[in-house]
Design a protein around this motif. Structure first.
Motif, PDB file in Angstrom:
ATOM      1  N   THR A  69      -4.108   9.971   2.013  1.00 21.66           N
ATOM      2  CA  THR A  69      -5.103   9.024   1.529  1.00 21.66           C
ATOM      3  C   THR A  69      -4.664   7.584   1.736  1.00 21.66           C
ATOM      4  OG1 THR A  69      -5.648  10.677  -0.134  1.00 21.66           O
ATOM      5  CG2 THR A  69      -6.594   8.507  -0.430  1.00 21.66           C
ATOM      6  N   ARG A 112       0.841  -1.200   0.000  1.00 15.96           N
ATOM      7  CA  ARG A 112       0.000   0.000   0.000  1.00 15.96           C
ATOM      8  C   ARG A 112       0.877   1.252   0.000  1.00 15.96           C
ATOM      9  NH1 ARG A 112      -3.204  -1.536   3.460  1.00 15.96           N
ATOM     10  NH2 ARG A 112      -4.823  -2.103   2.007  1.00 15.96           N
ATOM     11  N   ARG A 162     -14.454   0.424  -0.077  1.00 20.10           N
ATOM     12  CA  ARG A 162     -13.235   1.148   0.261  1.00 20.10           C
ATOM     13  C   ARG A 162     -12.743   2.023  -0.893  1.00 20.10           C
ATOM     14  NH1 ARG A 162      -9.064  -2.721   1.176  1.00 20.10           N
ATOM     15  NH2 ARG A 162      -7.902  -1.974  -0.594  1.00 20.10           N
ATOM     16  N   MET A 187      -6.376   8.386  -6.520  1.00 25.46           N
ATOM     17  CA  MET A 187      -6.431   7.664  -5.242  1.00 25.46           C
ATOM     18  C   MET A 187      -7.348   6.450  -5.324  1.00 25.46           C
ATOM     19  SD  MET A 187      -4.222   9.167  -3.440  1.00 25.46           S
ATOM     20  CE  MET A 187      -3.324   9.470  -4.944  1.00 25.46           C
ATOM     21  N   THR A 222     -12.073   5.938  -0.533  1.00 24.92           N
ATOM     22  CA  THR A 222     -10.709   6.415  -0.691  1.00 24.92           C
ATOM     23  C   THR A 222     -10.631   7.464  -1.789  1.00 24.92           C
ATOM     24  OG1 THR A 222      -9.866   4.278   0.045  1.00 24.92           O
ATOM     25  CG2 THR A 222      -8.339   5.684  -1.134  1.00 24.92           C
ATOM     26  N   SER A 245      -6.046   2.702  -4.551  1.00 23.98           N
ATOM     27  CA  SER A 245      -6.745   1.831  -3.614  1.00 23.98           C
ATOM     28  C   SER A 245      -7.030   0.471  -4.228  1.00 23.98           C
ATOM     29  CB  SER A 245      -8.051   2.482  -3.159  1.00 23.98           C
ATOM     30  OG  SER A 245      -8.763   1.642  -2.295  1.00 23.98           O
ATOM     31  N   SER A 264      -9.109  -0.520   5.093  1.00 27.84           N
ATOM     32  CA  SER A 264      -8.916  -1.878   4.598  1.00 27.84           C
ATOM     33  C   SER A 264      -9.142  -2.937   5.669  1.00 27.84           C
ATOM     34  CB  SER A 264      -7.508  -2.037   4.024  1.00 27.84           C
ATOM     35  OG  SER A 264      -6.549  -2.027   5.062  1.00 27.84           O
ATOM     36  N   ASP A 309      -6.787   4.761   3.599  1.00 31.57           N
ATOM     37  CA  ASP A 309      -7.076   3.499   2.930  1.00 31.57           C
ATOM     38  C   ASP A 309      -6.613   2.314   3.778  1.00 31.57           C
ATOM     39  OD1 ASP A 309      -7.957   2.128   0.394  1.00 31.57           O
ATOM     40  OD2 ASP A 309      -5.903   1.382   0.531  1.00 31.57           O
TER      41      ASP A 309
END
Length: 143
Positions: A73, A25, A89, A128, A93, A132, A81, A77
Motif C-alpha cells: 500500500t 512515507r 488519495r 492504511m 489508499t 496515507s 501522491s 500511495d
C-alpha cells in the motif's frame, strides 16, 4: 541565490523520487502501519481478557501480514501522491489497503470466513488510510 530554507530551493532543483517525502512515507507505512494493525486487531481481545501467550502469537502473525500489506500500500500511495490530492488519495489508499489485507491472507492461507474478511478489510482500510494522511506533505501546494 541560495536560501537557508531547503524547501524554498526545491522548486528550482526538483526533488528526486527518493527524497524526504518518500522517506517519510516509508517510515510511516513500514513502522506505524504494522504497529497500528496489531493494535487494531488485538484491542478488543486485550480489553476484554488481557494479554496471554495465544494473543502474542496472533500479534506476531498479524504484524508480518500487516508489514506486507503496508509495503504494498505504501508503494501505491507513493505513486498516487504524484498525481492526486490527499482528498482523493487517502480513500484510494484505504481501498488498496482493504483489498491487500483481505487478498494477501486469502492467497497465503486459502479462503477465509466472510466475517474474518470483513474485519480484515475494515482494519486494513483504517490503518492504511491513516498512514496515507500522516505521510502527506502538508506544506506543499502542488498536490
Amino acid at each position: 541565490m541560495s536560501s537557508e530554507n531547503p524547501l524554498e530551493n526545491d522548486d528550482l532543483r526538483g526533488v528526486p523520487a527518493w527524497g524526504p517525502a518518500s522517506l517519510r512515507r516509508a517510515l510511516v507505512f513500514l513502522l506505524l502501519g504494522p504497529i497500528l494493525g496489531v493494535l487494531v486487531a488485538l484491542s478488543p481481545d486485550v480489553a476484554s481478557g488481557g494479554l496471554n501467550a495465544w494473543l502474542v502469537l496472533i500479534a506476531k502473525q498479524v504484524f508480518v501480514i500487516a508489514l506486507l500489506v503496508s509495503a504494498i500500500t505504501g508503494l501505491v500511495d507513493g505513486i498516487l501522491s504524484r498525481s492526486l490530492s490527499i482528498f482523493l488519495r487517502a480513500p484510494l489508499t484505504a481501498l488498496v489497503g482493504a483489498v491487500a489485507a483481505v487478498g494477501l491472507p486469502a492467497a497465503l492461507l486459502g479462503r477465509l470466513p466472510q466475517e474474518m474478511s470483513m474485519w480484515l478489510a475494515i482494519g486494513g482500510a483504517f490503518c492504511m488510510g491513516v498512514c496515507s494522511v500522516l505521510s502527506h506533505e502538508y506544506g506543499r501546494t502542488n498536490t
